[in-house]
Motif scaffolding. Sequence first.
Motif, PDB file in Angstrom:
ATOM      1  N   MET A 118       0.849  -1.201   0.000  1.00 37.82           N
ATOM      2  CA  MET A 118       0.000   0.000   0.000  1.00 37.82           C
ATOM      3  C   MET A 118       0.880   1.245   0.000  1.00 37.82           C
ATOM      4  SD  MET A 118      -2.767  -1.421   2.784  1.00 37.82           S
ATOM      5  CE  MET A 118      -3.758   0.043   3.040  1.00 37.82           C
ATOM      6  N   ASP A 119       1.955   1.183   0.779  1.00 41.59           N
ATOM      7  CA  ASP A 119       2.912   2.305   0.821  1.00 41.59           C
ATOM      8  C   ASP A 119       3.523   2.534  -0.566  1.00 41.59           C
ATOM      9  OD1 ASP A 119       4.892   4.149   1.434  1.00 41.59           O
ATOM     10  OD2 ASP A 119       5.410   3.205   3.330  1.00 41.59           O
ATOM     11  N   ALA A 120       3.926   1.435  -1.217  1.00 36.55           N
ATOM     12  CA  ALA A 120       4.554   1.546  -2.541  1.00 36.55           C
ATOM     13  C   ALA A 120       3.600   2.181  -3.550  1.00 36.55           C
ATOM     14  CB  ALA A 120       4.990   0.162  -3.026  1.00 36.55           C
ATOM     15  N   LEU A 121       2.312   1.874  -3.437  1.00 37.80           N
ATOM     16  CA  LEU A 121       1.332   2.457  -4.361  1.00 37.80           C
ATOM     17  C   LEU A 121       1.084   3.929  -4.035  1.00 37.80           C
ATOM     18  CD1 LEU A 121      -1.165  -0.523  -4.486  1.00 37.80           C
ATOM     19  CD2 LEU A 121       0.107   0.369  -6.431  1.00 37.80           C
ATOM     20  N   LEU A 122       0.988   4.234  -2.737  1.00 47.73           N
ATOM     21  CA  LEU A 122       0.707   5.624  -2.346  1.00 47.73           C
ATOM     22  C   LEU A 122       1.868   6.564  -2.661  1.00 47.73           C
ATOM     23  CD1 LEU A 122      -1.127   5.086   1.072  1.00 47.73           C
ATOM     24  CD2 LEU A 122      -2.082   6.181  -0.948  1.00 47.73           C
ATOM     25  N   CYS A 123       3.083   6.036  -2.656  1.00 51.37           N
ATOM     26  CA  CYS A 123       4.213   6.945  -2.896  1.00 51.37           C
ATOM     27  C   CYS A 123       4.424   7.233  -4.389  1.00 51.37           C
ATOM     28  CB  CYS A 123       5.495   6.459  -2.216  1.00 51.37           C
ATOM     29  SG  CYS A 123       6.285   5.112  -3.034  1.00 51.37           S
ATOM     30  N   GLN A 124       3.677   6.528  -5.261  1.00 45.42           N
ATOM     31  CA  GLN A 124       3.726   6.883  -6.678  1.00 45.42           C
ATOM     32  C   GLN A 124       2.919   8.161  -6.890  1.00 45.42           C
ATOM     33  OE1 GLN A 124       2.302   3.472  -8.864  1.00 45.42           O
ATOM     34  NE2 GLN A 124       4.100   2.252  -8.346  1.00 45.42           N
ATOM     35  N   LYS A 125       3.557   9.143  -7.510  1.00 47.60           N
ATOM     36  CA  LYS A 125       2.912  10.465  -7.586  1.00 47.60           C
ATOM     37  C   LYS A 125       1.577  10.453  -8.337  1.00 47.60           C
ATOM     38  CE  LYS A 125       6.886  13.325  -6.757  1.00 47.60           C
ATOM     39  NZ  LYS A 125       8.037  13.970  -7.320  1.00 47.60           N
ATOM     40  N   ASP A 126       1.467   9.580  -9.344  1.00 47.72           N
ATOM     41  CA  ASP A 126       0.229   9.575 -10.140  1.00 47.72           C
ATOM     42  C   ASP A 126      -0.787   8.555  -9.621  1.00 47.72           C
ATOM     43  OD1 ASP A 126       1.711   7.357 -10.774  1.00 47.72           O
ATOM     44  OD2 ASP A 126       1.224   7.388 -12.901  1.00 47.72           O
ATOM     45  N   ARG A 174      -3.379   8.690  -7.531  1.00 46.60           N
ATOM     46  CA  ARG A 174      -4.776   9.162  -7.453  1.00 46.60           C
ATOM     47  C   ARG A 174      -5.626   8.344  -6.468  1.00 46.60           C
ATOM     48  NH1 ARG A 174      -7.638   8.134 -11.820  1.00 46.60           N
ATOM     49  NH2 ARG A 174      -9.381   9.188 -10.830  1.00 46.60           N
ATOM     50  N   ILE A 175      -4.996   7.725  -5.491  1.00 49.28           N
ATOM     51  CA  ILE A 175      -5.785   6.932  -4.536  1.00 49.28           C
ATOM     52  C   ILE A 175      -6.191   7.847  -3.373  1.00 49.28           C
ATOM     53  CG2 ILE A 175      -5.782   4.943  -2.972  1.00 49.28           C
ATOM     54  CD1 ILE A 175      -3.476   3.815  -4.790  1.00 49.28           C
ATOM     55  N   ASP A 176      -7.504   7.961  -3.139  1.00 47.91           N
ATOM     56  CA  ASP A 176      -7.979   8.863  -2.081  1.00 47.91           C
ATOM     57  C   ASP A 176      -8.241   8.139  -0.772  1.00 47.91           C
ATOM     58  OD1 ASP A 176      -8.197  11.298  -3.740  1.00 47.91           O
ATOM     59  OD2 ASP A 176      -9.628  10.085  -4.852  1.00 47.91           O
ATOM     60  N   GLY A 177      -8.296   6.820  -0.807  1.00 52.77           N
ATOM     61  CA  GLY A 177      -8.533   6.071   0.422  1.00 52.77           C
ATOM     62  C   GLY A 177      -8.445   4.585   0.156  1.00 52.77           C
ATOM     63  N   PHE A 178      -8.286   3.837   1.233  1.00 47.60           N
ATOM     64  CA  PHE A 178      -8.165   2.380   1.101  1.00 47.60           C
ATOM     65  C   PHE A 178      -9.246   1.668   1.904  1.00 47.60           C
ATOM     66  CE2 PHE A 178      -3.686   2.809  -0.266  1.00 47.60           C
ATOM     67  CZ  PHE A 178      -3.620   1.777  -1.198  1.00 47.60           C
ATOM     68  N   LEU A 179      -9.827   0.641   1.302  1.00 46.24           N
ATOM     69  CA  LEU A 179     -10.561  -0.369   2.059  1.00 46.24           C
ATOM     70  C   LEU A 179      -9.501  -1.392   2.446  1.00 46.24           C
ATOM     71  CD1 LEU A 179     -13.681  -1.252  -0.156  1.00 46.24           C
ATOM     72  CD2 LEU A 179     -13.751  -0.214   2.106  1.00 46.24           C
ATOM     73  N   ALA A 180      -9.210  -1.495   3.738  1.00 45.43           N
ATOM     74  CA  ALA A 180      -8.141  -2.424   4.135  1.00 45.43           C
ATOM     75  C   ALA A 180      -8.704  -3.833   4.276  1.00 45.43           C
ATOM     76  CB  ALA A 180      -7.514  -1.953   5.438  1.00 45.43           C
ATOM     77  N   PRO A 181      -7.872  -4.827   3.989  1.00 42.91           N
ATOM     78  CA  PRO A 181      -8.364  -6.216   3.965  1.00 42.91           C
ATOM     79  C   PRO A 181      -8.676  -6.753   5.361  1.00 42.91           C
ATOM     80  CG  PRO A 181      -5.995  -6.133   3.583  1.00 42.91           C
ATOM     81  CD  PRO A 181      -6.451  -4.720   3.661  1.00 42.91           C
ATOM     82  N   GLY A 182      -9.894  -7.278   5.516  1.00 39.80           N
ATOM     83  CA  GLY A 182     -10.375  -7.701   6.824  1.00 39.80           C
ATOM     84  C   GLY A 182      -9.546  -8.800   7.473  1.00 39.80           C
ATOM     85  N   HIS A 183      -9.213  -9.833   6.721  1.00 41.94           N
ATOM     86  CA  HIS A 183      -8.574 -10.970   7.388  1.00 41.94           C
ATOM     87  C   HIS A 183      -7.068 -10.801   7.548  1.00 41.94           C
ATOM     88  CE1 HIS A 183     -12.450 -13.197   6.230  1.00 41.94           C
ATOM     89  NE2 HIS A 183     -12.519 -12.752   7.465  1.00 41.94           N
ATOM     90  N   VAL A 184      -6.440 -10.018   6.690  1.00 40.17           N
ATOM     91  CA  VAL A 184      -5.044  -9.612   6.959  1.00 40.17           C
ATOM     92  C   VAL A 184      -5.031  -8.801   8.263  1.00 40.17           C
ATOM     93  CG1 VAL A 184      -3.264  -7.965   6.210  1.00 40.17           C
ATOM     94  CG2 VAL A 184      -4.151  -9.647   4.598  1.00 40.17           C
TER      95      VAL A 184
END
Lengths: 76, 362
Positions: free
Chosen positions: B172-180, B182-192
């Motif tokens: 999730m960190d790797a995706l958020l640190c990409q400048k493009d 455009r993710i405004d929020g995450f549904l985090a995985p329940g069982h993880v």
Amino acid sequence: MCLAVPLKIIKIEKKFAVARVGSLKRQINIEMLDNLKVGDYCLVHAGFAIQKVDIKAAKEMQDILSQIPNARKPKK
Amino acid sequence: MLESLKNKHIIFGLKKIIADTCFSLGRIKIMHVCGTHEQAISRYGLRALLPENLEVISGPGCPVCCTPAFDIDNLVTLSLEKNVLITCFGDMLKVMGSRISLSQAKARGAKVKIVYSILDAIEFAREHSDIQVVHSAIGFETTAPTTAAALLNNCPTNFSILCSHRLIPPAMDALLCQKDNRIDGFLAPGHVSVIIGGKAYAPLTNKYNRPIVVSGFEPADIFYSIYLIAKQIKENQPKVEIEYRRAVEWQPQKKAVSMLKKTFDIENSFWRGLGEIANSGFVLKNKFKDFDALHKFNLKKQVQDSVSFKNCLCAEVLKGKIYPNQCPSFAKTCKPQHPLGPCMVSYEGSCAIFYTYRGNKD
């Protein structure tokens, strides 16, 4: 892959338990959980009980949802 | 007790409050990182009920899809060249390595057995002490403790694992640190999150100011979590919230995490489609080297990015850049019967799920 299914504990034998969902019974490993009792519901993933289901929290969620104003009845 | 989580009236009530909350907001893109969330969203046609300015897209939520071709190649090599019996979860069978899949290796005479649990693999090894058994240990933080628990008990000497367990928050960190992104929020995985607790996401909300809501898997769970994310965006108060409180606590699951710490170290890991991600892979501690197939059979560790497949946009699907049906090969040359990439193979892969429920409006 991360699918976990709630099963009801019906018998406990040391590190293992027999749990049931519907007509399916399965032996599961319960060493990740303390204080599990017969009658408890737990989430089972790949043969292991990974969490006890918190019935009180489930009921609280039900209460929250029951207060959501119903916008309209869905079309039949 | 869980019936209200599927109740149509409640879902339509939630639809209305999501629409009201999003009314004055710009475009919102929410990502989930769980194949089971995608299953529920597609199966119940939930996307059709969302307001036009809100989209929910799938990220790297399927462990099989994220397993690099390199790991499949190692399993194929073991099965065809070292006379090892491979045990794996069912959806690993058809995923392509750089040359062939385990299913194709099986057709060439390799011994491959599908198991439901690592415990079944160990039992099989005990009953067949004359053959070497290697278990393909894949999965995120939900599955890694089951491997740890198994190894912490006495395993037979003819048993080992090829460890391909990965951690979700670093991805999730790797995706958020990409400048493009455009993710405004995450549904985090329940069982993880059952294992790592809601607390594990706090560093991400602090670093990127994005709402993260741990969600259950019923339609009302998902819709209520989407509402909580939209509300946080509207009020500009990003934080971690737990909707799935019947299973997830703020603190991690103590015993499971203790087992993980006793068994694994954490290192950089390669993800199919996402490349190398810092501190995102579980590797066996040195004291378990006798049960580490890499060590036992002198296999190579991955040192470069995995291969990509012609006309396959799985990498873009895994990054949440496109929906599966935006890939030109989707449902044409790429189908579950003849998949080009891993996302069409696993029942938790976004492409396979989109294909299954393609009749539902999305």
